[in-house]
Each structure stands twice: as C-alpha cells, then as structure tokens.
Scaffold this motif. Structure first.
Motif, PDB file in Angstrom:
ATOM      1  N   SER A  25       0.822  -1.220   0.000  1.00  0.00           N
ATOM      2  CA  SER A  25       0.000   0.000   0.000  1.00  0.00           C
ATOM      3  C   SER A  25       0.854   1.267   0.000  1.00  0.00           C
ATOM      4  CB  SER A  25      -0.959   0.005   1.192  1.00  0.00           C
ATOM      5  OG  SER A  25      -0.244   0.113   2.402  1.00  0.00           O
ATOM      6  N   VAL A  26       2.082   1.178   0.473  1.00  0.00           N
ATOM      7  CA  VAL A  26       2.972   2.339   0.522  1.00  0.00           C
ATOM      8  C   VAL A  26       3.362   2.781  -0.882  1.00  0.00           C
ATOM      9  CG1 VAL A  26       5.230   3.147   1.288  1.00  0.00           C
ATOM     10  CG2 VAL A  26       3.844   1.742   2.785  1.00  0.00           C
ATOM     11  N   TYR A  27       3.465   1.836  -1.786  1.00  0.00           N
ATOM     12  CA  TYR A  27       3.884   2.132  -3.147  1.00  0.00           C
ATOM     13  C   TYR A  27       2.735   2.638  -4.025  1.00  0.00           C
ATOM     14  CZ  TYR A  27       8.233  -0.182  -1.935  1.00  0.00           C
ATOM     15  OH  TYR A  27       9.420  -0.523  -1.334  1.00  0.00           O
ATOM     16  N   LYS A  28       1.505   2.532  -3.544  1.00  0.00           N
ATOM     17  CA  LYS A  28       0.351   3.000  -4.312  1.00  0.00           C
ATOM     18  C   LYS A  28       0.215   4.511  -4.184  1.00  0.00           C
ATOM     19  CE  LYS A  28      -2.222  -1.265  -3.721  1.00  0.00           C
ATOM     20  NZ  LYS A  28      -3.367  -1.902  -3.090  1.00  0.00           N
ATOM     21  N   LYS A  29      -0.323   5.131  -5.229  1.00  0.00           N
ATOM     22  CA  LYS A  29      -0.556   6.576  -5.201  1.00  0.00           C
ATOM     23  C   LYS A  29      -1.844   6.825  -4.427  1.00  0.00           C
ATOM     24  CE  LYS A  29       2.154   8.299  -8.821  1.00  0.00           C
ATOM     25  NZ  LYS A  29       2.819   9.534  -8.740  1.00  0.00           N
ATOM     26  N   THR A  30      -1.725   6.960  -3.123  1.00  0.00           N
ATOM     27  CA  THR A  30      -2.874   7.200  -2.269  1.00  0.00           C
ATOM     28  C   THR A  30      -2.517   8.255  -1.228  1.00  0.00           C
ATOM     29  OG1 THR A  30      -4.404   6.199  -0.693  1.00  0.00           O
ATOM     30  CG2 THR A  30      -2.221   5.261  -0.791  1.00  0.00           C
ATOM     31  N   ARG A  31      -3.515   8.923  -0.743  1.00  0.00           N
ATOM     32  CA  ARG A  31      -3.272   9.953   0.270  1.00  0.00           C
ATOM     33  C   ARG A  31      -3.810   9.552   1.635  1.00  0.00           C
ATOM     34  NH1 ARG A  31      -4.417  15.682  -2.791  1.00  0.00           N
ATOM     35  NH2 ARG A  31      -2.811  15.424  -4.368  1.00  0.00           N
ATOM     36  N   PHE A  32      -4.011   8.257   1.841  1.00  0.00           N
ATOM     37  CA  PHE A  32      -4.428   7.815   3.170  1.00  0.00           C
ATOM     38  C   PHE A  32      -3.372   8.258   4.168  1.00  0.00           C
ATOM     39  CE2 PHE A  32      -6.762   4.397   0.788  1.00  0.00           C
ATOM     40  CZ  PHE A  32      -8.025   4.879   1.096  1.00  0.00           C
ATOM     41  N   ARG A  33      -3.818   8.814   5.281  1.00  0.00           N
ATOM     42  CA  ARG A  33      -2.925   9.426   6.264  1.00  0.00           C
ATOM     43  C   ARG A  33      -1.791   8.480   6.683  1.00  0.00           C
ATOM     44  NH1 ARG A  33      -1.064  13.862   6.567  1.00  0.00           N
ATOM     45  NH2 ARG A  33       0.418  13.843   8.206  1.00  0.00           N
ATOM     46  N   THR A  34      -2.122   7.246   6.970  1.00  0.00           N
ATOM     47  CA  THR A  34      -1.099   6.299   7.426  1.00  0.00           C
ATOM     48  C   THR A  34      -0.037   6.087   6.351  1.00  0.00           C
ATOM     49  OG1 THR A  34      -2.784   5.191   8.737  1.00  0.00           O
ATOM     50  CG2 THR A  34      -0.725   4.024   8.426  1.00  0.00           C
ATOM     51  N   ASN A  35      -0.463   5.939   5.100  1.00  0.00           N
ATOM     52  CA  ASN A  35       0.502   5.738   4.021  1.00  0.00           C
ATOM     53  C   ASN A  35       1.394   6.960   3.843  1.00  0.00           C
ATOM     54  OD1 ASN A  35      -0.815   3.357   3.717  1.00  0.00           O
ATOM     55  ND2 ASN A  35      -1.605   3.750   1.688  1.00  0.00           N
ATOM     56  N   VAL A  36       0.797   8.139   3.928  1.00  0.00           N
ATOM     57  CA  VAL A  36       1.568   9.380   3.806  1.00  0.00           C
ATOM     58  C   VAL A  36       2.596   9.462   4.929  1.00  0.00           C
ATOM     59  CG1 VAL A  36       1.434  11.898   3.944  1.00  0.00           C
ATOM     60  CG2 VAL A  36      -0.234  10.635   2.576  1.00  0.00           C
ATOM     61  N   GLU A  37       2.192   9.144   6.150  1.00  0.00           N
ATOM     62  CA  GLU A  37       3.114   9.201   7.285  1.00  0.00           C
ATOM     63  C   GLU A  37       4.261   8.210   7.120  1.00  0.00           C
ATOM     64  OE1 GLU A  37       0.513   8.646  10.621  1.00  0.00           O
ATOM     65  OE2 GLU A  37      -0.031  10.774  10.659  1.00  0.00           O
ATOM     66  N   VAL A  38       3.953   7.014   6.631  1.00  0.00           N
ATOM     67  CA  VAL A  38       5.002   6.012   6.414  1.00  0.00           C
ATOM     68  C   VAL A  38       6.003   6.524   5.387  1.00  0.00           C
ATOM     69  CG1 VAL A  38       5.475   3.726   5.441  1.00  0.00           C
ATOM     70  CG2 VAL A  38       3.678   4.015   7.139  1.00  0.00           C
ATOM     71  N   ARG A  39       5.507   7.097   4.297  1.00  0.00           N
ATOM     72  CA  ARG A  39       6.414   7.642   3.277  1.00  0.00           C
ATOM     73  C   ARG A  39       7.246   8.787   3.845  1.00  0.00           C
ATOM     74  NH1 ARG A  39       1.996   6.393  -0.590  1.00  0.00           N
ATOM     75  NH2 ARG A  39       1.106   8.446  -0.201  1.00  0.00           N
ATOM     76  N   GLN A  40       6.624   9.654   4.645  1.00  0.00           N
ATOM     77  CA  GLN A  40       7.367  10.781   5.220  1.00  0.00           C
ATOM     78  C   GLN A  40       8.458  10.307   6.169  1.00  0.00           C
ATOM     79  OE1 GLN A  40       4.300  13.299   6.863  1.00  0.00           O
ATOM     80  NE2 GLN A  40       3.951  14.309   4.905  1.00  0.00           N
ATOM     81  N   ILE A  41       8.170   9.292   6.949  1.00  0.00           N
ATOM     82  CA  ILE A  41       9.194   8.732   7.839  1.00  0.00           C
ATOM     83  C   ILE A  41      10.329   8.144   7.002  1.00  0.00           C
ATOM     84  CG2 ILE A  41       9.674   6.890   9.509  1.00  0.00           C
ATOM     85  CD1 ILE A  41       6.767   7.393  10.537  1.00  0.00           C
ATOM     86  N   TYR A  42       9.979   7.448   5.921  1.00  0.00           N
ATOM     87  CA  TYR A  42      10.999   6.907   5.022  1.00  0.00           C
ATOM     88  C   TYR A  42      11.844   8.035   4.451  1.00  0.00           C
ATOM     89  CZ  TYR A  42      13.172   5.137   0.818  1.00  0.00           C
ATOM     90  OH  TYR A  42      14.082   4.844  -0.153  1.00  0.00           O
TER      91      TYR A  42
END
Length: 107
Positions: A25-42
C-alpha cells in the motif's frame, strides 16, 4: 555499496511493521494518512544518505514531494517533543485526586 539496512524495501518493511500496514500500500498513489506518514518517515530516514531524487524514485514521487515530506516529518517530531516536555513538566504538578472529585474547577 548499499547494505541491506539501507535498501528501500528493508526500510519500508520495518516502518510498515511498526504501523502494522501492508507494504504494497505504501507504493500506491494514495493519500491515506497512514501511508503518507510512512512515506514521510521513510523520506526522513533515507535522505540522510541518498539524494532527494533517488529517494523519490522509489515511490514514484518528485524530489520536491520528498523534501516536503521530510520537512513535515521533522516538524511533527519537534512538535511532539515539545508537547512531551510540557506534559512531563506539568504531570507531577496536577493533583489528580482533586481533579477526579471536581475540586480543581471550583472557585
């Protein structure tokens, strides 16, 4: 040479495991808050040793998105540290027994 700990898949796997979310789900183009936070931490972790462009290429985002995400993650961390300090300082000063009885609100 890149070690296993520096590979994007390894870093994402660690972060996703912490948040208990699906790695794909992290690699998908989505703006779900959890995914965004995971990408930002990365972004905050990976940009210490890689260029903004190379970090963004991993998740198909631009270098400016990576920069924004990294800065946002850093700001959130600073805010949380300030709040923790305030709570840690105020907590011992609060009389919770009076608070529960409602005596702190009486004049």
């Amino acid at each position: 040479m890149e070690s296993i700990n520096e590979k994007p898949e390894f870093i994402f796997a660690q972060i996703c495991g912490f948040f208990n979310i699906d790695l794909e789900s992290v690699y998908k183009k989505t703006r779900f808050r959890t995914n965004v936070e995971v990408r930002q931490i990365y972004f905050a972790i990976a940009t210490t040793s890689n260029s903004l462009r190379s970090v963004g290429n991993v998740v198909s985002l631009t270098h400016s998105t990576v920069l924004y995400g990294r800065n946002n993650a850093t700001q959130v961390k600073q805010i949380k540290n300030k709040l923790k300090k305030v709570v840690d300082e105020l907590y011992p000063k609060i009389d919770f027994e009076k608070l529960v009885r409602g005596e702190l609100w009486e004049h």
